[in-house]
Design a protein around this motif. Structure first.
Motif, mmCIF file in Angstrom:
data_model
loop_
_atom_site.group_PDB
_atom_site.id
_atom_site.type_symbol
_atom_site.label_atom_id
_atom_site.label_comp_id
_atom_site.label_asym_id
_atom_site.label_seq_id
_atom_site.Cartn_x
_atom_site.Cartn_y
_atom_site.Cartn_z
ATOM 1 N N GLU A 1 0.579 -1.425 -0.511
ATOM 2 C CA GLU A 1 0.087 -0.474 -0.512
ATOM 3 C C GLU A 1 0.529 1.109 0.190
ATOM 4 N N ALA A 2 0.357 2.676 -1.219
ATOM 5 C CA ALA A 2 1.574 3.296 -1.133
ATOM 6 C C ALA A 2 0.749 4.032 0.142
ATOM 7 N N GLN A 3 2.157 4.475 0.702
ATOM 8 C CA GLN A 3 1.685 5.828 1.987
ATOM 9 C C GLN A 3 2.826 6.079 2.553
ATOM 10 N N VAL A 4 2.351 7.468 3.619
ATOM 11 C CA VAL A 4 3.589 7.920 4.291
ATOM 12 C C VAL A 4 3.098 7.154 5.766
ATOM 13 N N THR A 5 4.685 7.216 6.519
ATOM 14 C CA THR A 5 4.847 6.284 8.114
ATOM 15 C C THR A 5 5.145 7.233 8.237
ATOM 16 N N GLN A 6 4.701 7.784 9.658
ATOM 17 C CA GLN A 6 5.821 8.408 11.061
ATOM 18 C C GLN A 6 5.707 7.788 12.037
ATOM 19 N N ASN A 7 7.117 8.011 12.481
ATOM 20 C CA ASN A 7 6.933 6.731 14.125
ATOM 21 C C ASN A 7 7.883 8.114 14.789
ATOM 22 N N PRO A 8 7.671 7.954 16.195
ATOM 23 C CA PRO A 8 6.300 6.943 16.951
ATOM 24 C C PRO A 8 5.223 7.980 16.418
ATOM 25 N N ARG A 9 3.923 7.877 17.151
ATOM 26 C CA ARG A 9 2.367 8.548 17.121
ATOM 27 C C ARG A 9 2.472 9.467 18.055
ATOM 28 N N TYR A 10 2.538 8.925 18.672
ATOM 29 C CA TYR A 10 2.254 10.120 19.818
ATOM 30 C C TYR A 10 3.466 9.596 21.455
ATOM 31 N N LEU A 11 4.251 11.503 21.708
ATOM 32 C CA LEU A 11 5.412 11.452 21.733
ATOM 33 C C LEU A 11 5.823 12.214 23.363
ATOM 34 N N ILE A 12 5.774 11.564 24.090
ATOM 35 C CA ILE A 12 5.923 13.074 25.822
ATOM 36 C C ILE A 12 7.923 12.281 25.828
ATOM 37 N N THR A 13 8.453 14.603 26.019
ATOM 38 C CA THR A 13 9.296 14.333 26.609
ATOM 39 C C THR A 13 9.845 15.380 27.054
ATOM 40 N N VAL A 14 11.031 15.675 27.825
ATOM 41 C CA VAL A 14 11.315 16.634 28.865
ATOM 42 C C VAL A 14 11.941 17.784 27.920
ATOM 43 N N THR A 15 12.126 18.987 28.343
ATOM 44 C CA THR A 15 12.789 20.078 27.316
ATOM 45 C C THR A 15 14.295 19.936 27.445
#
Lengths: 112, 108
Positions: A1-15
């Protein structure tokens, strides 16, 4: 399937903790781009790439880096994230910016 | 400055009513304009491009260079048209500028 993928979908990080959001496309597109989406501001272009090893700044490049070593990948790097980079990030690809851009699903980043 | 303005954050219409989502742009060159749509839980996707002059899902948009506008229109709105709509301007040199978006809500 033709697509664009991104990872991660959710990210919580610190300054200050370096992070990378990956983007990959399997359509052999030459053009790739990163956007951030903030309420009331729509999508704003961060960086774009016309081809391998060719990148340029969009409207809001401060605090971000990109690289394009391979045609399919276009990672977004935040060397020292700050809370004002909390946003929803989209990667997109296309034959060039005059044609349709295909968007990834988005990465929601929170920097505390 | 190059800019895309979508004056309405939210547009609410009844099913079957005509709908017009406004887009104005500021660009001194020859613009390439697009409408993108994001349905709930789906990716942003192209709806139409001005250069193709086609109608997609009943929507049309005409480029008016005199008024620097590219308004999106549909004569009879459907509930499935409820979504977020973005107008986008390609300024050449591979830069793309998006408007802030208009949320369309079609009421039954």
């Amino acid at each position: 399937e033709a697509q664009v993928t991104q990872n991660p979908r959710y990210l919580i990080t610190v300054t200050g903790k370096k992070l990378t959001v990956t983007c990959s496309q399997n359509m052999n597109h030459e053009y790739m781009s990163w956007y951030r989406q903030d309420p009331g501001l729509g999508l704003r272009q961060i960086y774009y790439s016309m081809n391998v090893e060719v990148t340029d700044k969009g409207d809001v490049p401060e605090g971000y880096k990109v690289s394009r070593k391979e045609k399919r990948n276009f990672p977004l790097i935040l060397e020292s994230p700050s809370p004002n980079q909390t946003s929803l990030y989209f990667c997109a690809s296309g034959w060039d910016s005059s044609y349709e851009q295909y968007f990834g699903p988005g990465t929601r980043l929170t920097v505390t | 400055a190059q800019r895309v303005t979508q004056p309405e954050k939210l547009l609410s219409v009844f099913k079957g009513a005509p709908v017009e989502l406004k887009c104005n742009y500021s660009y001194s060159g020859s613009p390439e304009l697009f409408w993108y749509v994001q349905y709930s839980r789906q990716r942003l996707q192209l709806l139409l491009r001005h250069i193709s002059r086609e109608s997609i899902k009943g929507f049309t948009a005409d480029l008016n260079k005199g008024e620097t506008s590219f308004h999106l229109k549909k004569p009879f709105a459907q509930e499935e048209d409820s979504a977020m709509y973005y107008c986008a301007l390609n300024t050449g040199g591979f830069k793309t500028i998006f408007g802030a978006g208009t949320r369309l809500f079609v009421k039954a």
